[in-house]
Each structure stands twice: as structure tokens, then as C-alpha cells.
Scaffold this motif. Sequence first.
Motif, PDB file in Angstrom:
ATOM      1  N   TRP A 327       0.850  -1.180   0.000  1.00 15.92           N
ATOM      2  CA  TRP A 327       0.000   0.000   0.000  1.00 15.92           C
ATOM      3  C   TRP A 327       0.893   1.241   0.000  1.00 15.92           C
ATOM      4  CZ3 TRP A 327      -5.466  -0.542   0.473  1.00 15.92           C
ATOM      5  CH2 TRP A 327      -5.903  -1.857   0.669  1.00 15.92           C
ATOM      6  N   PHE A 328       0.626   2.136  -0.926  1.00 18.11           N
ATOM      7  CA  PHE A 328       1.390   3.374  -1.047  1.00 18.11           C
ATOM      8  C   PHE A 328       0.436   4.529  -0.732  1.00 18.11           C
ATOM      9  CE2 PHE A 328       3.185   0.138  -3.720  1.00 18.11           C
ATOM     10  CZ  PHE A 328       4.559   0.276  -3.567  1.00 18.11           C
ATOM     11  N   LEU A 329       0.731   5.253   0.346  1.00 19.73           N
ATOM     12  CA  LEU A 329      -0.194   6.284   0.809  1.00 19.73           C
ATOM     13  C   LEU A 329       0.463   7.658   0.829  1.00 19.73           C
ATOM     14  CD1 LEU A 329      -0.464   3.572   2.983  1.00 19.73           C
ATOM     15  CD2 LEU A 329      -2.655   4.732   3.241  1.00 19.73           C
ATOM     16  N   ASP A 330      -0.202   8.627   0.238  1.00 22.52           N
ATOM     17  CA  ASP A 330       0.254  10.010   0.319  1.00 22.52           C
ATOM     18  C   ASP A 330      -0.969  10.927   0.297  1.00 22.52           C
ATOM     19  OD1 ASP A 330       2.758  11.843   0.169  1.00 22.52           O
ATOM     20  OD2 ASP A 330       1.324  12.704  -1.229  1.00 22.52           O
ATOM     21  N   GLY A 331      -1.028  11.816   1.277  1.00 21.76           N
ATOM     22  CA  GLY A 331      -2.181  12.705   1.414  1.00 21.76           C
ATOM     23  C   GLY A 331      -2.157  13.886   0.480  1.00 21.76           C
ATOM     24  N   ALA A 332      -1.624  13.740  -0.708  1.00 16.28           N
ATOM     25  CA  ALA A 332      -1.550  14.836  -1.676  1.00 16.28           C
ATOM     26  C   ALA A 332      -2.946  15.360  -1.981  1.00 16.28           C
ATOM     27  CB  ALA A 332      -0.879  14.345  -2.960  1.00 16.28           C
ATOM     28  N   HIS A 333      -3.093  16.696  -2.010  1.00 14.74           N
ATOM     29  CA  HIS A 333      -4.411  17.267  -2.250  1.00 14.74           C
ATOM     30  C   HIS A 333      -4.346  18.587  -3.030  1.00 14.74           C
ATOM     31  CE1 HIS A 333      -2.945  18.508   1.737  1.00 14.74           C
ATOM     32  NE2 HIS A 333      -3.428  19.696   1.421  1.00 14.74           N
ATOM     33  N   ASN A 334      -3.246  18.808  -3.746  1.00 18.62           N
ATOM     34  CA  ASN A 334      -3.187  19.899  -4.718  1.00 18.62           C
ATOM     35  C   ASN A 334      -2.390  19.411  -5.926  1.00 18.62           C
ATOM     36  OD1 ASN A 334      -0.340  20.415  -4.156  1.00 18.62           O
ATOM     37  ND2 ASN A 334      -1.015  21.435  -2.291  1.00 18.62           N
ATOM     38  N   THR A 335      -2.406  20.180  -6.991  1.00 21.16           N
ATOM     39  CA  THR A 335      -1.803  19.699  -8.239  1.00 21.16           C
ATOM     40  C   THR A 335      -0.306  19.453  -8.096  1.00 21.16           C
ATOM     41  OG1 THR A 335      -1.601  22.004  -8.983  1.00 21.16           O
ATOM     42  CG2 THR A 335      -3.541  20.787  -9.694  1.00 21.16           C
ATOM     43  N   LEU A 336       0.372  20.315  -7.356  1.00 23.54           N
ATOM     44  CA  LEU A 336       1.816  20.150  -7.171  1.00 23.54           C
ATOM     45  C   LEU A 336       2.125  18.841  -6.450  1.00 23.54           C
ATOM     46  CD1 LEU A 336       4.668  21.421  -7.404  1.00 23.54           C
ATOM     47  CD2 LEU A 336       4.230  22.543  -5.205  1.00 23.54           C
ATOM     48  N   SER A 337       1.403  18.600  -5.362  1.00 22.76           N
ATOM     49  CA  SER A 337       1.698  17.409  -4.560  1.00 22.76           C
ATOM     50  C   SER A 337       1.238  16.127  -5.241  1.00 22.76           C
ATOM     51  CB  SER A 337       1.042  17.533  -3.177  1.00 22.76           C
ATOM     52  OG  SER A 337      -0.350  17.708  -3.290  1.00 22.76           O
ATOM     53  N   LEU A 338       0.144  16.175  -6.007  1.00 18.71           N
ATOM     54  CA  LEU A 338      -0.317  14.969  -6.694  1.00 18.71           C
ATOM     55  C   LEU A 338       0.668  14.532  -7.767  1.00 18.71           C
ATOM     56  CD1 LEU A 338      -4.127  15.719  -6.917  1.00 18.71           C
ATOM     57  CD2 LEU A 338      -3.101  13.703  -5.844  1.00 18.71           C
ATOM     58  N   ARG A 358      -2.109  -2.898 -10.482  1.00 15.55           N
ATOM     59  CA  ARG A 358      -2.014  -1.584  -9.840  1.00 15.55           C
ATOM     60  C   ARG A 358      -3.430  -1.077  -9.567  1.00 15.55           C
ATOM     61  NH1 ARG A 358       2.029  -1.229 -13.904  1.00 15.55           N
ATOM     62  NH2 ARG A 358       0.575  -0.145 -15.316  1.00 15.55           N
ATOM     63  N   VAL A 359      -3.624  -0.604  -8.331  1.00 13.61           N
ATOM     64  CA  VAL A 359      -4.952  -0.149  -7.902  1.00 13.61           C
ATOM     65  C   VAL A 359      -4.833   1.279  -7.377  1.00 13.61           C
ATOM     66  CG1 VAL A 359      -6.931  -0.598  -6.412  1.00 13.61           C
ATOM     67  CG2 VAL A 359      -5.523  -2.512  -7.223  1.00 13.61           C
ATOM     68  N   LEU A 360      -5.727   2.156  -7.812  1.00 10.51           N
ATOM     69  CA  LEU A 360      -5.789   3.515  -7.276  1.00 10.51           C
ATOM     70  C   LEU A 360      -7.064   3.675  -6.462  1.00 10.51           C
ATOM     71  CD1 LEU A 360      -5.006   6.569  -7.134  1.00 10.51           C
ATOM     72  CD2 LEU A 360      -6.335   6.862  -9.249  1.00 10.51           C
ATOM     73  N   ILE A 361      -6.925   4.191  -5.231  1.00  8.97           N
ATOM     74  CA  ILE A 361      -8.086   4.608  -4.431  1.00  8.97           C
ATOM     75  C   ILE A 361      -7.993   6.120  -4.278  1.00  8.97           C
ATOM     76  CG2 ILE A 361      -9.298   4.419  -2.237  1.00  8.97           C
ATOM     77  CD1 ILE A 361      -8.095   1.665  -1.859  1.00  8.97           C
ATOM     78  N   PHE A 362      -9.028   6.828  -4.738  1.00  9.88           N
ATOM     79  CA  PHE A 362      -8.995   8.296  -4.770  1.00  9.88           C
ATOM     80  C   PHE A 362     -10.276   8.868  -4.191  1.00  9.88           C
ATOM     81  CE2 PHE A 362     -10.015  12.375  -6.708  1.00  9.88           C
ATOM     82  CZ  PHE A 362      -8.825  13.086  -6.607  1.00  9.88           C
ATOM     83  N   SER A 363     -10.109   9.979  -3.451  1.00  7.24           N
ATOM     84  CA  SER A 363     -11.254  10.764  -3.003  1.00  7.24           C
ATOM     85  C   SER A 363     -10.785  12.188  -2.762  1.00  7.24           C
ATOM     86  CB  SER A 363     -11.859  10.178  -1.718  1.00  7.24           C
ATOM     87  OG  SER A 363     -13.005  10.916  -1.339  1.00  7.24           O
ATOM     88  N   HIS A 364     -11.588  13.137  -3.198  1.00  7.11           N
ATOM     89  CA  HIS A 364     -11.330  14.539  -2.861  1.00  7.11           C
ATOM     90  C   HIS A 364     -12.646  15.303  -2.880  1.00  7.11           C
ATOM     91  CE1 HIS A 364      -8.778  18.090  -2.289  1.00  7.11           C
ATOM     92  NE2 HIS A 364      -9.815  18.711  -2.836  1.00  7.11           N
ATOM     93  N   ILE A 365     -12.986  15.889  -1.736  1.00  8.12           N
ATOM     94  CA  ILE A 365     -14.229  16.634  -1.587  1.00  8.12           C
ATOM     95  C   ILE A 365     -13.887  17.935  -0.879  1.00  8.12           C
ATOM     96  CG2 ILE A 365     -16.601  16.552  -0.735  1.00  8.12           C
ATOM     97  CD1 ILE A 365     -15.884  13.445  -0.215  1.00  8.12           C
ATOM     98  N   SER A 467      -6.439  13.040  -0.580  1.00 12.75           N
ATOM     99  CA  SER A 467      -6.918  13.764   0.592  1.00 12.75           C
ATOM    100  C   SER A 467      -6.300  13.189   1.855  1.00 12.75           C
ATOM    101  CB  SER A 467      -8.447  13.653   0.694  1.00 12.75           C
ATOM    102  OG  SER A 467      -8.894  14.056   1.975  1.00 12.75           O
ATOM    103  N   LEU A 468      -6.027  14.063   2.831  1.00 15.26           N
ATOM    104  CA  LEU A 468      -5.559  13.600   4.132  1.00 15.26           C
ATOM    105  C   LEU A 468      -6.679  12.893   4.887  1.00 15.26           C
ATOM    106  CD1 LEU A 468      -3.392  16.670   5.130  1.00 15.26           C
ATOM    107  CD2 LEU A 468      -2.558  14.353   4.720  1.00 15.26           C
ATOM    108  N   TYR A 469      -7.929  13.280   4.648  1.00 16.05           N
ATOM    109  CA  TYR A 469      -9.052  12.573   5.269  1.00 16.05           C
ATOM    110  C   TYR A 469      -9.077  11.119   4.819  1.00 16.05           C
ATOM    111  CZ  TYR A 469     -10.994  17.204   6.408  1.00 16.05           C
ATOM    112  OH  TYR A 469     -11.200  18.474   6.890  1.00 16.05           O
ATOM    113  N   LEU A 470      -8.916  10.912   3.513  1.00 13.85           N
ATOM    114  CA  LEU A 470      -8.912   9.557   2.966  1.00 13.85           C
ATOM    115  C   LEU A 470      -7.746   8.759   3.522  1.00 13.85           C
ATOM    116  CD1 LEU A 470      -9.677   7.300   0.961  1.00 13.85           C
ATOM    117  CD2 LEU A 470      -8.339   8.532  -0.783  1.00 13.85           C
ATOM    118  N   VAL A 471      -6.555   9.324   3.493  1.00  8.91           N
ATOM    119  CA  VAL A 471      -5.364   8.609   3.946  1.00  8.91           C
ATOM    120  C   VAL A 471      -5.437   8.323   5.448  1.00  8.91           C
ATOM    121  CG1 VAL A 471      -2.868   8.822   4.282  1.00  8.91           C
ATOM    122  CG2 VAL A 471      -3.881   9.389   2.075  1.00  8.91           C
ATOM    123  N   GLY A 472      -5.914   9.286   6.230  1.00  9.74           N
ATOM    124  CA  GLY A 472      -6.069   9.053   7.668  1.00  9.74           C
ATOM    125  C   GLY A 472      -7.015   7.907   7.949  1.00  9.74           C
TER     126      GLY A 472
END
Length: 480
Positions: A327-338, A358-365, A467-472
Motif C-alpha cells: 500500500w502506497f499512501l500520500d495525502g496529496a491534495h493539490n496539483t503540485l503534490s499529486l 495496480r490499484v488507485l483509491i482516490f477521493s477529494h471533496i 486527501s488527508l481525510y482519505l489517507v487518515g
Amino acid sequence: MKPTYENAIKLLESRMRKARPENRATFSRPDPVTATATQGLKGLPSLVGMKEWLQLLGHSDNAVNNLNIIHVTGTKGKGSTCALTRSILHAHGLRTGFPKRVGLYTSPHLLYVRERIQINDQPISEDRFTRYFYEVWDRLFGQGVENVRQPRYLQFLALLAFHTFIREEVDAAIFEVHHGGEYDATNVISRPVATGVVSLGLDHVDQLGPAIENVAWHKSGIFKSGAPAFSVPQDAGPAEVMRSRAEERGTSLTFVESDESVPRVETGILGVPVQRLNCSLALGLSRALLRQKAPDQRITPEDIARAVDSVSWPGRFEVISKGKSQWFLDGAHNTLSLGQAAQWFASNVRATGQHIPRVLIFSHISDARDGVSLMECLAKALHENDMKPEHVIFTTYQETEEGSVRFDKIMKPPLMAFPGLCETYSSLWAKFDPEASVSMEPTIEKALQRARNIGEQNGAHIFVTGSLYLVGGALAFLRS
């Protein structure tokens, strides 16, 4: 109400405001030479009241300044730079005896609120948090202070950090700015030993302004006379604004380049080129502190190697192995960090030499950012790194159908009508990559279970971001 940890969390939660001020801030673009600008404000600046509250707690400017504070701001990499600085100073202190105790204040937290206030690589204990919380709470909210303006959530946490570090007699402290810099609550620090600026980008434009020069003006507001300022390289416009602000504040400004003493690694937190720059910035900040407080001491290559080997930053460039899957986790939530997160994921997957799904789990609200633009940025970055996922799962911030699995989660994610936004994400991704298997899950728990099922036979490389909410929420399950 009994002075327990659980009740402290409830009281802290009561200081969260329901929403940001609705009146929109107004800005003018700074002159590229003088950096002058009309900076509009949105609501009351969070810096207002901080000095008075510290005085009510019995803490003078000297008491705060004696913490030997390194103050860090920027758009992307603040937390990891603070963690690297802490790790370098701690490694040096283990060898030499100074600094013996290093405080770290960051935000936000992922699993529990005590992550925000750490000493020597560890969040403070529940007992210490509770004790210091009520010392601050009773002084600012007790009898006799009814007519005094009271701090909001982030202001209170910053005050609690100052109070904790003073009580615990730390030798040095690293403070991450909450938001911006000039008007941030942490900018009550009048005499830091050094200040640092990580990569700048357009973010929180409603509060910081529409142009990168506006952002630079706000961020460089932490510069102080006599405290050397350091920054990673910036674009020409914001760099000129920062130089002008440094001159205005009576301090030097150094743009650091990649330090050759930083070990070159392919994986881990330094597996992304920008993190080598952040580590170089952390070295500059650490050396500035030692020059002022222990001029006969030097940071050695062994100190750096030990720091890099031991540094960790939950939810930022974090890898967790579970069974056959990673599992690779990063709370990136802007274009630079993504973009950086996609590059990091790609380099780590290639380093494994495995050819598994390869699996992507994504959420941003978010009301403050365009989630569709962020998703499209991530899709493009993964494609450019030849790392398109075969499976894409969109989800919400809700951890389980019943709610959160964590008692002191505190962070209240925005509500979302499922499957509205997820359907938009799914439709757009299917157009971008018709060969991908795209699905939606109403909770983080179910999204993780779907990913586990995909990797059940041969394993999978699972990338959790947006999102940090998702990663947390994901970490709450993966660490249980």
C-alpha cells in the motif's frame, strides 16, 4: 466535566468553527520589484489575540523565543521538511547531547490529535496532553475571563504546543505554519532562530490571492529581523517578492540547492527528487540553529544518514506491506503534490520489480479546490510516468457505514452525497482510460476491501491519495 482525555477532546472539538467566513478576500497583484500589494482579509486574522493569550498563560515573548524555534511555511512539503529537520536535530542530539529534547508542532493530524505535538519523535502521551490541555483551557475559559475573546481550534492547539514545549523545557522546537504566514496564529513567534519556505504553488486562493506572488507575500511574512531565512528554489516572480520581503524585514535569504551530503535513495521519503531539496532545506535550518546555539558543533554525515534512515511522516510517502500487497499512501491534495506523489508511486513500484495489478483509491471533496481538476492532474501524472492503474476505486471520506473508527479523529470531513461526485470522477476516468476497471464504494472500509480482493491471489500495488481525510481513514484500518 471531569478533566479526562476524552473530555479534553470534546472541549477541543467545541472550538471548531462551522465554516470559513463567507466574505471574499480582495487582492492586487504585488509589484514584482517592491512586492507591495493590497492584501485583502477574509475574517479576523488568526494571529489576532495570540500574544495576549500567551500572556494570560504566563508566557512572555522571551519564554517563547527561548524555545529556539525554526518556523516553516510553503505550499507543498512543510510537514516532511519539519519532520526531516526534527530528525536531523534529534540524531545530532543523540550523539552530542544538544539538542537533547526537540519539539515538533505540525498539522493536520491523521489518526489522533496528539500527533500534532511531539517531542523527540513521539507524540505527547494522553496524560501529558490532558494535563497541559486543562492548564490552558482553565486559564483561558475559566472564571474571570468571560469577557476575554477566546481562541478557536487551531489557535488553541498552537497555544497548547507553546505551553507544552515551555513546560517540557525543550531545547529546540519546529513549528509548521497552519495557513499562509503573515496572519497565521503561529506568526506570534517574534524571534525564531531561522525560517524556511518549501515549494510555493497556488492553493487556498480565496485567502492567499489569485497570483503566486500573492502567495509568496503571505508565506514570507514569517521572515524576522536577525533570523536567517532559507528556501528551496522558487520561480522568478515569487523569488523576487521573497527577496524584497527579506530586505524589508532585515534578514538574509538563501535559496538552497540540493546538498550532496544527502544520501541518494530510490525509495522511502527521499525517493522523490523534491524531497532531497526538502532535506537540504532541513539541513540549512538545522545548521543555522547550531551556529547560533552551539557554534562549536557540526552536523556530520553520520548524523544525516541516521536521520534519513529513521525519519517517518505518517501518510506522506508511506509504504505499508500487508500480505502479498503493498500500500502506497500520500495525502496529496493539490496539483503540485499529486504530481510528486504519482512520481513517487511509479519509482517505488518499479523498484519492486513485480508485475502485479495496480490499484488507485482516490477521493477529494472540498469547497476550496476543484476535485475534478485534481483527479485529471493525477491521471495525467500517472500516464506520464507509465503507471496507469488497471483498477480505479472512488470513495468518500466516511470510514464505515456507522461512522469513524477513531475516538479522537476531531477532523470533520465535509459531507458528500454519494454517489454524486464519485459518479463524475468515474465517468471522467473511464473516458480517460477505457481499459481501466472503474468502481465506486460508499466508505473507505469498503474501498480498501475491494482493493484487498483484487490483490488476494497474487498481490497488488495499491495507491491511496487525494486527501488527508482519505489517507487518515485508510491508515486507521491498515494499522489495526
